[in-house]
Design an enzyme around this catalytic site. Structure first.
Site, PDB file in Angstrom:
ATOM      1  N   GLY A  70       0.792  -1.220   0.000  1.00 36.06           N
ATOM      2  CA  GLY A  70       0.000   0.000   0.000  1.00 36.06           C
ATOM      3  C   GLY A  70       0.823   1.267   0.000  1.00 36.06           C
ATOM      4  N   VAL A  72       0.635   5.704   1.545  1.00 34.49           N
ATOM      5  CA  VAL A  72       0.769   6.430   2.802  1.00 34.49           C
ATOM      6  C   VAL A  72      -0.544   6.425   3.585  1.00 34.49           C
ATOM      7  CG1 VAL A  72       0.193   8.684   1.775  1.00 34.49           C
ATOM      8  CG2 VAL A  72       1.607   8.581   3.854  1.00 34.49           C
ATOM      9  N   HIS A  75      -1.484   7.298  11.385  1.00 33.08           N
ATOM     10  CA  HIS A  75      -1.905   6.708  12.655  1.00 33.08           C
ATOM     11  C   HIS A  75      -1.835   7.784  13.724  1.00 33.08           C
ATOM     12  CE1 HIS A  75      -1.795   2.761  10.891  1.00 33.08           C
ATOM     13  NE2 HIS A  75      -0.487   2.803  10.684  1.00 33.08           N
ATOM     14  N   ALA A 184      -8.172   1.504   7.336  1.00 31.22           N
ATOM     15  CA  ALA A 184      -7.102   1.291   6.352  1.00 31.22           C
ATOM     16  C   ALA A 184      -6.427  -0.042   6.628  1.00 31.22           C
ATOM     17  CB  ALA A 184      -6.085   2.425   6.418  1.00 31.22           C
ATOM     18  N   GLY A 186      -3.053  -2.626   5.489  1.00 31.58           N
ATOM     19  CA  GLY A 186      -1.791  -2.850   4.798  1.00 31.58           C
ATOM     20  C   GLY A 186      -1.057  -3.993   5.467  1.00 31.58           C
ATOM     21  N   ALA A 199      -6.218  -0.558  10.651  1.00 32.23           N
ATOM     22  CA  ALA A 199      -6.436   0.557  11.572  1.00 32.23           C
ATOM     23  C   ALA A 199      -7.861   1.057  11.419  1.00 32.23           C
ATOM     24  CB  ALA A 199      -5.446   1.679  11.296  1.00 32.23           C
ATOM     25  N   CYS A 215      -3.734   6.692   1.108  1.00 31.79           N
ATOM     26  CA  CYS A 215      -3.635   5.502   0.258  1.00 31.79           C
ATOM     27  C   CYS A 215      -3.450   5.854  -1.208  1.00 31.79           C
ATOM     28  CB  CYS A 215      -4.853   4.600   0.451  1.00 31.79           C
ATOM     29  SG  CYS A 215      -5.089   4.110   2.175  1.00 31.79           S
TER      30      CYS A 215
END
Length: 251
Positions: A70, A72, A75, A184, A186, A199, A215
């Site tokens: 994936g 960016v 968090h 998200a 990954g 997340a 993303c």
């Protein structure tokens, strides 16, 4: 397949990433699978497909390059991060099904709180309708350019079918305009063992998402449970997501 659930609390991203790598490198066939649930201080993480131009204005928030799939993402406090450390060979399923199971666990977690989550083909993660996140209206794939310029399926909201009070829908010039991303995903798989994860946005400061193309999608809206009107604590969301992941990742 036994799975140990570890609640790590709020922990820095980089040492957690390094610990996942070490766990995966050192594990043997006898190592129990583990699910790490945590929260991170503000940090941007780049995946292997990440492009620097998608990090628009990080400011004082660190950017960490990782080996997950994936692009960016961000968090921060108020987000439940779950890292399943699974031996897929023992689990008896492949990567594609693994991703599906993670997404299903998130969808079931959202459903627990009355929210309808949606998959978008070609855009991993879970999305909600911005106009009505509690609606069960379907999404229909429609060919649109991907972030890399290739064709991919992205969603168009369907009105009711004929006989249900409406007509058909057509391609949307901005296929994400009616959707917000709430989770998200990954992952990394090494020697059939997984790390990184998913997340779920619960009650965050969402401003840092505006400093990136999440993303790889410029202008993609990001939401959390609080934004769409769901009042739930971080711990409540973490407990439900942990239970759903433990259940849906079982063989």
């Amino acid at each position: 397949m036994n799975m140990e659930i570890r609640h790590l609390g709020r922990v820095d991203y980089l040492p957690t990433y390094e610990a996942m790598q070490a766990f995966t490198l050192e594990r043997t066939a006898a190592t129990p699978n583990s699910l790490w649930i945590c929260e991170h201080p503000p940090v941007y993480t780049q995946g292997l497909a990440g492009k620097i131009e998608h990090v628009l204005n990080p400011g004082d928030i660190p950017v960490v390059q990782t080996n997950r799939g994936g692009q960016v993402t961000y968090h921060g406090p108020g987000q439940v991060v779950a890292y399943p450390l699974i031996d897929l060979k023992q689990a008896g399923y492949y990567v594609k099904e693994y991703v599906y199971r993670i997404e299903e666990a998130v969808i079931r977690t959202l459903s627990h709180f009355g929210v309808t989550g949606h998959r978008v083909p070609g855009a991993p993660g879970i999305y909600v309708r911005l106009d009505d996140p509690f609606s069960h209206a379907r999404l229909r794939p429609s060919p649109q350019p991907s972030p890399k310029g290739r064709g991919s399926s992205t969603p168009v909201l369907l009105p009711p079918l004929p006989g249900e009070g409406g007509g058909g829908g057509g391609p949307d010039p901005d296929p994400f305009h009616s959707l917000g991303k709430i989770a998200a995903l990954g992952i990394k798989v090494s020697r059939h063992c997984t790390y990184h994860g998913v997340a779920l946005n619960v009650a965050m400061d969402l401003e840092p998402f505006s400093r990136i193309n999440p993303c790889g999608y410029a202008g993609l809206k990001t939401v959390d449970l609080r934004t769409i009107g769901v009042s739930v604590t971080w711990q409540e969301a973490a407990d439900v997501l942990g239970q759903k992941l433990s259940s849906y990742l079982a063989p």
